[in-house]
Scaffold this active site. Structure first.
Site, PDB file in Angstrom:
ATOM      1  N   HIS A   1       0.824  -1.228   0.000  1.00 25.87           N
ATOM      2  CA  HIS A   1       0.000   0.000   0.000  1.00 25.87           C
ATOM      3  C   HIS A   1       0.852   1.269   0.000  1.00 25.87           C
ATOM      4  O   HIS A   1       0.425   2.305   0.488  1.00 25.87           O
ATOM      5  CB  HIS A   1      -0.955   0.019   1.204  1.00 25.87           C
ATOM      6  CG  HIS A   1      -1.668  -1.281   1.404  1.00 25.87           C
ATOM      7  ND1 HIS A   1      -2.468  -1.847   0.431  1.00 25.87           N
ATOM      8  CD2 HIS A   1      -1.639  -2.164   2.430  1.00 25.87           C
ATOM      9  CE1 HIS A   1      -2.925  -3.001   0.861  1.00 25.87           C
ATOM     10  NE2 HIS A   1      -2.435  -3.226   2.057  1.00 25.87           N
ATOM     11  N   ARG A   2       2.049   1.170  -0.534  1.00 19.98           N
ATOM     12  CA  ARG A   2       2.972   2.315  -0.611  1.00 19.98           C
ATOM     13  C   ARG A   2       3.330   2.871   0.767  1.00 19.98           C
ATOM     14  O   ARG A   2       3.784   3.998   0.895  1.00 19.98           O
ATOM     15  CB  ARG A   2       2.395   3.432  -1.492  1.00 19.98           C
ATOM     16  CG  ARG A   2       1.935   2.945  -2.841  1.00 19.98           C
ATOM     17  CD  ARG A   2       2.369   3.835  -3.987  1.00 19.98           C
ATOM     18  NE  ARG A   2       2.083   3.191  -5.264  1.00 19.98           N
ATOM     19  CZ  ARG A   2       2.995   2.595  -6.026  1.00 19.98           C
ATOM     20  NH1 ARG A   2       4.262   2.572  -5.668  1.00 19.98           N
ATOM     21  NH2 ARG A   2       2.658   2.028  -7.149  1.00 19.98           N
ATOM     22  N   LEU A   3       3.142   2.071   1.807  1.00 15.24           N
ATOM     23  CA  LEU A   3       3.517   2.519   3.156  1.00 15.24           C
ATOM     24  C   LEU A   3       4.949   2.076   3.408  1.00 15.24           C
ATOM     25  O   LEU A   3       5.245   1.310   4.335  1.00 15.24           O
ATOM     26  CB  LEU A   3       2.555   1.948   4.199  1.00 15.24           C
ATOM     27  CG  LEU A   3       1.109   2.404   3.979  1.00 15.24           C
ATOM     28  CD1 LEU A   3       0.168   1.771   4.993  1.00 15.24           C
ATOM     29  CD2 LEU A   3       1.015   3.931   4.061  1.00 15.24           C
TER      30      LEU A   3
END
Ligand SMILES: Cc1cc2nc3c(=O)[nH]c(=O)nc-3n(C[C@H](O)[C@H](O)[C@H](O)COP(=O)(O)O)c2cc1C
Length: 194
Positions: free
Chosen positions: A172-174
Site C-alpha cells: 500500500h505504498r507505506l
C-alpha cells in the site's frame, strides 16, 4: 541496526546472494555529480570497495564525472535492488583513493580492461569508432610483453557519506524509510514518511 555500514553490508550480501538472472548487477549504483553550472548528471558505476570510511568506485579522473568531482566533491549514490524491494541512497563527499589503492585494484583487472583504461578518452567526443580500435591496438603494441602500469588518469574515488537512507518496499505504498546522519563519532537515525 544503528550502524548503517553494517546494515548496508548485510543488504549487499543479500543482493549478491540473489540469483544473477533475477539481480544481474548487485554492485551497480547510480552516481550523481554536480556540474560547474549547478546542474546534476548521473550514470551507473560499480561499487568495488567498502570500508568504514566509505564506498569506492573506479573511473577515469578526466572524464566528465572526474571533472565535476574535481570542481564539486559533493555526490550522491543510489542502489536499487528491485527483487529485494530495497533502495539505498547515499550522500557525501568524493575523495580520490590513494595511488597504492588504485594500483592494487588496477592490477586485479583483466588485461583487456587494463588496455581499455589506457585506450579510452572517457567522455571525449569520438568522431569515428575506428579511432578507439586504433588506440587499443596502439596500447597493445606499447605494452606488449610487459606488465601494464595504471594509467595516471585512472583511479578510485571513495564516497564518504554524511547521510544514508534505507528504503524498504511495503504494501500500500507505506514504505519504510530510515535516514542515518552523522552525529559526533556515530550516527543518528530518524524515520521519514514514505
Ligand atoms: C552496469 C554498468 C556499470 C558501469 N561501471 C562503470 C564503472 O565502474 N566506472 C566507470 O567509469 N564507468 C562505468 N560505467 C559507464 C558509466 O555509466 C559512464 O558511461 C562512464 O563512466 C562515463 O561517464 P561520464 O561521461 O559521466 O564521466 C558503467 C556502466 C554500466 C551500464
Amino acid at each position: 541496526m544503528s550502524d548503517p555500514f553494517a546494515e548496508f553490508r548485510a543488504l549487499l550480501a543479500r543482493a549478491e546472494a540473489t540469483d544473477r538472472a533475477v539481480l544481474p548487477e548487485p554492485t551497480a549504483m547510480t552516481l550523481a555529480t554536480v556540474g560547474a553550472d549547478g546542474a546534476p548528471s548521473a550514470r551507473i558505476v560499480l561499487l568495488k570497495g567498502l570500508d568504514d570510511r566509505g564506498f569506492v568506485f573506479f573511473t577515469n579522473y578526466v572524464s566528465r564525472k572526474g571533472g565535476e568531482i574535481a570542481q564539486h566533491a559533493d555526490v550522491a549514490l543510489v542502489f536499487h535492488w528491485q527483487p529485494l524491494e530495497r533502495q539505498v541512497r547515499v550522500e557525501g563527499r568524493a575523495e580520490m583513493v590513494s595511488d597504492a589503492e588504485s594500483d592494487a585494484y588496477f592490477a586485479t583487472r583483466a588485461r583487456d580492461s587494463q588496455i581499455g583504461a589506457w585506450a579510452s578518452l572517457q567522455s571525449e567526443p569520438l568522431a569515428d569508432d575506428s579511432l578507439l580500435d586504433e588506440r587499443v591496438r596502439e596500447m597493445e603494441r606499447r605494452f606488449a610483453g610487459r606488465e601494464m602500469p595504471r594509467p595516471p588518469h585512472w583511479g578510485g574515488y571513495r564516497v564518504i557519506p554524511s547521510r544514508i537512507e534505507f528504503w524498504s518496499g511495503r504494501a500500500h505504498r507505506l514504505h519504510e524509510r530510515r535516514v542515518f546522519e552523522r552525529a559526533g563519532n556515530g550516527w543518528a537515525m530518524h524515520r521519514v514518511f514514505p
